[in-house]
Motif scaffolding. Sequence first.
Motif, PDB file in Angstrom:
ATOM      1  N   ARG A 134      30.297  55.713  75.552  1.00  0.00           N
ATOM      2  CA  ARG A 134      30.733  57.041  75.128  1.00  0.00           C
ATOM      3  C   ARG A 134      30.584  58.056  76.268  1.00  0.00           C
ATOM      4  O   ARG A 134      31.439  58.911  76.465  1.00  0.00           O
ATOM      5  N   ALA A 135      29.522  57.939  77.033  1.00  0.00           N
ATOM      6  CA  ALA A 135      29.297  58.873  78.131  1.00  0.00           C
ATOM      7  C   ALA A 135      30.364  58.734  79.209  1.00  0.00           C
ATOM      8  O   ALA A 135      30.846  59.738  79.755  1.00  0.00           O
ATOM      9  N   LEU A 136      30.756  57.491  79.524  1.00  0.00           N
ATOM     10  CA  LEU A 136      31.784  57.288  80.542  1.00  0.00           C
ATOM     11  C   LEU A 136      33.132  57.843  80.085  1.00  0.00           C
ATOM     12  O   LEU A 136      33.891  58.390  80.887  1.00  0.00           O
ATOM     13  N   GLY A 143      36.467  65.311  83.568  1.00  0.00           N
ATOM     14  CA  GLY A 143      37.282  65.405  84.772  1.00  0.00           C
ATOM     15  C   GLY A 143      38.671  65.932  84.499  1.00  0.00           C
ATOM     16  O   GLY A 143      39.191  66.787  85.235  1.00  0.00           O
ATOM     17  N   ILE A 144      39.317  65.453  83.410  1.00  0.00           N
ATOM     18  CA  ILE A 144      40.660  65.927  83.051  1.00  0.00           C
ATOM     19  C   ILE A 144      40.648  67.424  82.787  1.00  0.00           C
ATOM     20  O   ILE A 144      41.491  68.181  83.290  1.00  0.00           O
ATOM     21  N   GLN A 145      39.691  67.873  81.993  1.00  0.00           N
ATOM     22  CA  GLN A 145      39.620  69.294  81.662  1.00  0.00           C
ATOM     23  C   GLN A 145      39.293  70.130  82.897  1.00  0.00           C
ATOM     24  O   GLN A 145      39.784  71.260  83.048  1.00  0.00           O
ATOM     25  N   THR A 146      38.455  69.603  83.776  1.00  0.00           N
ATOM     26  CA  THR A 146      38.117  70.342  84.988  1.00  0.00           C
ATOM     27  C   THR A 146      39.341  70.457  85.901  1.00  0.00           C
ATOM     28  O   THR A 146      39.552  71.492  86.553  1.00  0.00           O
ATOM     29  N   GLY A 370      21.179  64.628  83.277  1.00  0.00           N
ATOM     30  CA  GLY A 370      22.282  63.903  82.668  1.00  0.00           C
ATOM     31  C   GLY A 370      23.595  64.656  82.790  1.00  0.00           C
ATOM     32  O   GLY A 370      24.657  64.053  83.015  1.00  0.00           O
ATOM     33  N   ALA A 371      23.538  65.979  82.675  1.00  0.00           N
ATOM     34  CA  ALA A 371      24.742  66.793  82.826  1.00  0.00           C
ATOM     35  C   ALA A 371      25.280  66.703  84.249  1.00  0.00           C
ATOM     36  O   ALA A 371      26.499  66.631  84.464  1.00  0.00           O
ATOM     37  N   LEU A 372      24.381  66.697  85.229  1.00  0.00           N
ATOM     38  CA  LEU A 372      24.816  66.595  86.624  1.00  0.00           C
ATOM     39  C   LEU A 372      25.435  65.225  86.903  1.00  0.00           C
ATOM     40  O   LEU A 372      26.449  65.124  87.615  1.00  0.00           O
ATOM     41  N   ILE A 373      24.855  64.167  86.336  1.00  0.00           N
ATOM     42  CA  ILE A 373      25.433  62.826  86.486  1.00  0.00           C
ATOM     43  C   ILE A 373      26.849  62.809  85.916  1.00  0.00           C
ATOM     44  O   ILE A 373      27.780  62.247  86.504  1.00  0.00           O
ATOM     45  N   THR A 374      27.035  63.420  84.749  1.00  0.00           N
ATOM     46  CA  THR A 374      28.357  63.509  84.126  1.00  0.00           C
ATOM     47  C   THR A 374      29.353  64.183  85.052  1.00  0.00           C
ATOM     48  O   THR A 374      30.481  63.700  85.243  1.00  0.00           O
ATOM     49  N   ALA A 375      28.945  65.301  85.613  1.00  0.00           N
ATOM     50  CA  ALA A 375      29.846  66.076  86.468  1.00  0.00           C
ATOM     51  C   ALA A 375      30.257  65.293  87.714  1.00  0.00           C
ATOM     52  O   ALA A 375      31.409  65.371  88.154  1.00  0.00           O
ATOM     53  N   VAL A 376      29.331  64.533  88.268  1.00  0.00           N
ATOM     54  CA  VAL A 376      29.643  63.751  89.474  1.00  0.00           C
ATOM     55  C   VAL A 376      30.567  62.586  89.140  1.00  0.00           C
ATOM     56  O   VAL A 376      31.570  62.340  89.819  1.00  0.00           O
ATOM     57  N   LEU A 377      30.264  61.857  88.070  1.00  0.00           N
ATOM     58  CA  LEU A 377      31.108  60.719  87.686  1.00  0.00           C
ATOM     59  C   LEU A 377      32.515  61.164  87.299  1.00  0.00           C
ATOM     60  O   LEU A 377      33.488  60.429  87.496  1.00  0.00           O
ATOM     61  N   ALA A 378      32.629  62.372  86.761  1.00  0.00           N
ATOM     62  CA  ALA A 378      33.941  62.895  86.384  1.00  0.00           C
ATOM     63  C   ALA A 378      34.873  62.982  87.583  1.00  0.00           C
ATOM     64  O   ALA A 378      36.083  62.736  87.467  1.00  0.00           O
ATOM     65  N   VAL A 380      34.527  61.086  90.361  1.00  0.00           N
ATOM     66  CA  VAL A 380      34.740  59.717  90.837  1.00  0.00           C
ATOM     67  C   VAL A 380      35.862  59.029  90.064  1.00  0.00           C
ATOM     68  O   VAL A 380      36.594  58.190  90.599  1.00  0.00           O
ATOM     69  N   MET A 381      36.080  59.414  88.788  1.00  0.00           N
ATOM     70  CA  MET A 381      37.075  58.756  87.940  1.00  0.00           C
ATOM     71  C   MET A 381      38.512  59.239  88.196  1.00  0.00           C
ATOM     72  O   MET A 381      39.430  58.823  87.493  1.00  0.00           O
ATOM     73  N   CYS A 382      38.697  60.110  89.178  1.00  0.00           N
ATOM     74  CA  CYS A 382      40.050  60.562  89.579  1.00  0.00           C
ATOM     75  C   CYS A 382      40.859  61.104  88.401  1.00  0.00           C
ATOM     76  O   CYS A 382      41.896  60.535  88.020  1.00  0.00           O
ATOM     77  N   PRO A 383      40.439  62.196  87.794  1.00  0.00           N
ATOM     78  CA  PRO A 383      41.127  62.702  86.598  1.00  0.00           C
ATOM     79  C   PRO A 383      42.565  63.121  86.848  1.00  0.00           C
ATOM     80  O   PRO A 383      43.379  63.136  85.916  1.00  0.00           O
ATOM     81  N   TRP A 384      42.915  63.481  88.088  1.00  0.00           N
ATOM     82  CA  TRP A 384      44.282  63.894  88.383  1.00  0.00           C
ATOM     83  C   TRP A 384      45.269  62.753  88.142  1.00  0.00           C
ATOM     84  O   TRP A 384      46.436  62.996  87.860  1.00  0.00           O
ATOM     85  N   LYS A 385      44.790  61.505  88.198  1.00  0.00           N
ATOM     86  CA  LYS A 385      45.649  60.366  87.903  1.00  0.00           C
ATOM     87  C   LYS A 385      45.779  60.150  86.397  1.00  0.00           C
ATOM     88  O   LYS A 385      46.856  59.817  85.899  1.00  0.00           O
ATOM     89  N   LEU A 386      44.682  60.331  85.667  1.00  0.00           N
ATOM     90  CA  LEU A 386      44.724  60.170  84.211  1.00  0.00           C
ATOM     91  C   LEU A 386      45.667  61.176  83.561  1.00  0.00           C
ATOM     92  O   LEU A 386      46.292  60.885  82.543  1.00  0.00           O
ATOM     93  N   TYR A 387      45.775  62.356  84.166  1.00  0.00           N
ATOM     94  CA  TYR A 387      46.530  63.460  83.569  1.00  0.00           C
ATOM     95  C   TYR A 387      47.948  63.571  84.139  1.00  0.00           C
ATOM     96  O   TYR A 387      48.670  64.506  83.853  1.00  0.00           O
TER      97      TYR A 387
END
Length: 508
Positions: A134-136, A143-146, A370-378, A380-387
Amino acid sequence: MTDTAPTAIPPSAQVTRPDGRVEIDPGAPLPGGPYANADLLPVPVAKRTWTTYNFSALWVGMAHNTASWTLASGLIAVGMDWKQAVFTIALANLIVLVPMLLTGHAGPKYGIPFPVFARASFGVRGANLPAVVRALVACGWFGIQTWIGGEAIYFLAGKLIGDSWTNASHVGGHAWTMWLSFAIFWAIQVAVIYRGMETIRRFENWAAPFVLVGAFVMLWWMSSKAGGLGPLFDQPSELGWGADFWKLFAPALMGMIGFWSTLSLNIPDFTRYGRSQKAQTRGQALGLPTTMTLFAFLSVLVTSGSQAVYGRPVWDPVQLAAKTDNVAGLLYALVTVLVATLSVNIAANMVSPAFDFSNVAPRRISFRTGALITAVLAVVMCPWKLYSDPQGYIFTWLGLVGGLLGTVAGILIADYWILRRSHLELADLYRTGGRYWYAGGWNWRAVVAFVVGGVLAIGGADFHPLIDGRPIPALKSLADYGWAVGLGTSLALYLLLMLSRNRERVTA
C-alpha cells in the motif's frame, strides 16, 4: 513458535467506553517493545475529536483535486460522453464506499492506524506485506500529484516571467524549469507534513470550499468561451450505448474504484481520530460519493467544452487553464490547482505511507521519517511517465492498483467482520507471542489469500506501457474486473483457510 496462539494469554489492559470505543486502560502501561512507537499506539479516546464535518471536509479536499478531474476528463478523452462518464464515476464511488466504511470502523473503535489493524489478519510481522504494498502505491500517487502541482507552478511562472521560463532548455524530455517547479512543490509538501496531523486537519477545512469554488469558475470560463452551456452538453459519445461502451465500461469502472482503493484500506489512519462511529460513517457517506460525482460532472462539462472550443478534449486542467490570456484568471485557476493538489496529496498519499513505513521498523522509523521515505521514493518511481496519457493512467495504473489492493481489503473485511465480529485485543497487536503472532509473526493463510487473489486479479491485465503483453494471457477475461475478483477471491479463500485452522485447533 507454533501456528496457534499460546494457551494462557494474559487479559489485555483495555477498557470499553459506553459509546463502544475501546482504549488502553489509562492506568495501565502502554504497549512497548519492537513493534510499538508513539505514532502506532492507539489514540486515546480523549484525543479522538474529528467530527462529521472534519471527515466530510477531508473528502471534499481529497476528491476535488486535479487527479480526480483527470479521471472524468480522461473518460471523455477515450470516447465517452458526459452522461456515461458521470454514471461510471458515481457508481464506482458508491461501490468503493462500502469497503471504506467497513475498514474504517476499526479506527474510531480502537484508535489504531491501518498497519496495526492489518496485524490481526496478517500477523504482527506479516502486516508489513500489505503495509509496504500500500505504501509503494501511495508513493506512486504522491509522485503523480507532485508532478501535477509542479506543472501548475511551471505554467504560472511562465505566464509571469515569459518565454525565458517556458522555453528553457530541456533535460530528460522536459524543460529544466519544469524540473525545478516539481522540486519546489515537493519541498512545500514535505514542510507541511512535518507540522503534524492537526495542521493537516486545519488545512483540509479551508481548502475544501476554496477548491470547489475554483471548479465552478472553470465551468463558467469554459461555458463563456463555448457560447453557453449547450455545447458542453451536446458533445456526442464516440461509443454509443451499445457493445463498444460496455466493453470499455468494466475496466473503466474498476479503474475508478482503483482510484480510491488505497483509501479503502488505510482509512483507519484518519478514522482513528473520529469522535464516534456516526461521525466517520456520516462524514464519509456525505463526503465521498456526492463530492466525487459533483466534481466529475464539472470536469466532464469543462472537458466537453474544451472539445467544442479547441476541437479536441483537453483532459489536463493545468494545460487547459494555461490557455487563457487573462492573467488574473490564470493565477486563480492555478493557485486552485496547487491548493487542491496539496490537499489530496498530503492527506491521501503521505500520511498513510508514513505510518506504513514506520510499521516496518517502529523503533527506527518515526512518522516524519516515513513521510520523507515516501517523498523520496515518489521521485524514484518516475511519475511523469505514469501520468503521460489517459489510456495508461486509467486502464494500466489504476487497474493494477485496484486489483492488487482489492485483495487486501477482502482479507481485512473477512477477518474483522466475519471471523472476529469486530473484536480486537489491543495489547496483542503489539506483542510477541500474542493471539496475532501466528507462526513467527506471520499468518501464512493471509499471505496465500493475498497472492492467489492478486494473481487472479491482475495476472491477465495489459501492463502496457509499463511492460509489453500480459503476464498470464489465460486470465485475460478476469482482468477487466480486477478489483472485484481480487476482493472476492481473497475474502473467500482467507475464510476457508482460517476456518480450517480453527477446526484443527478444536480437534487438537
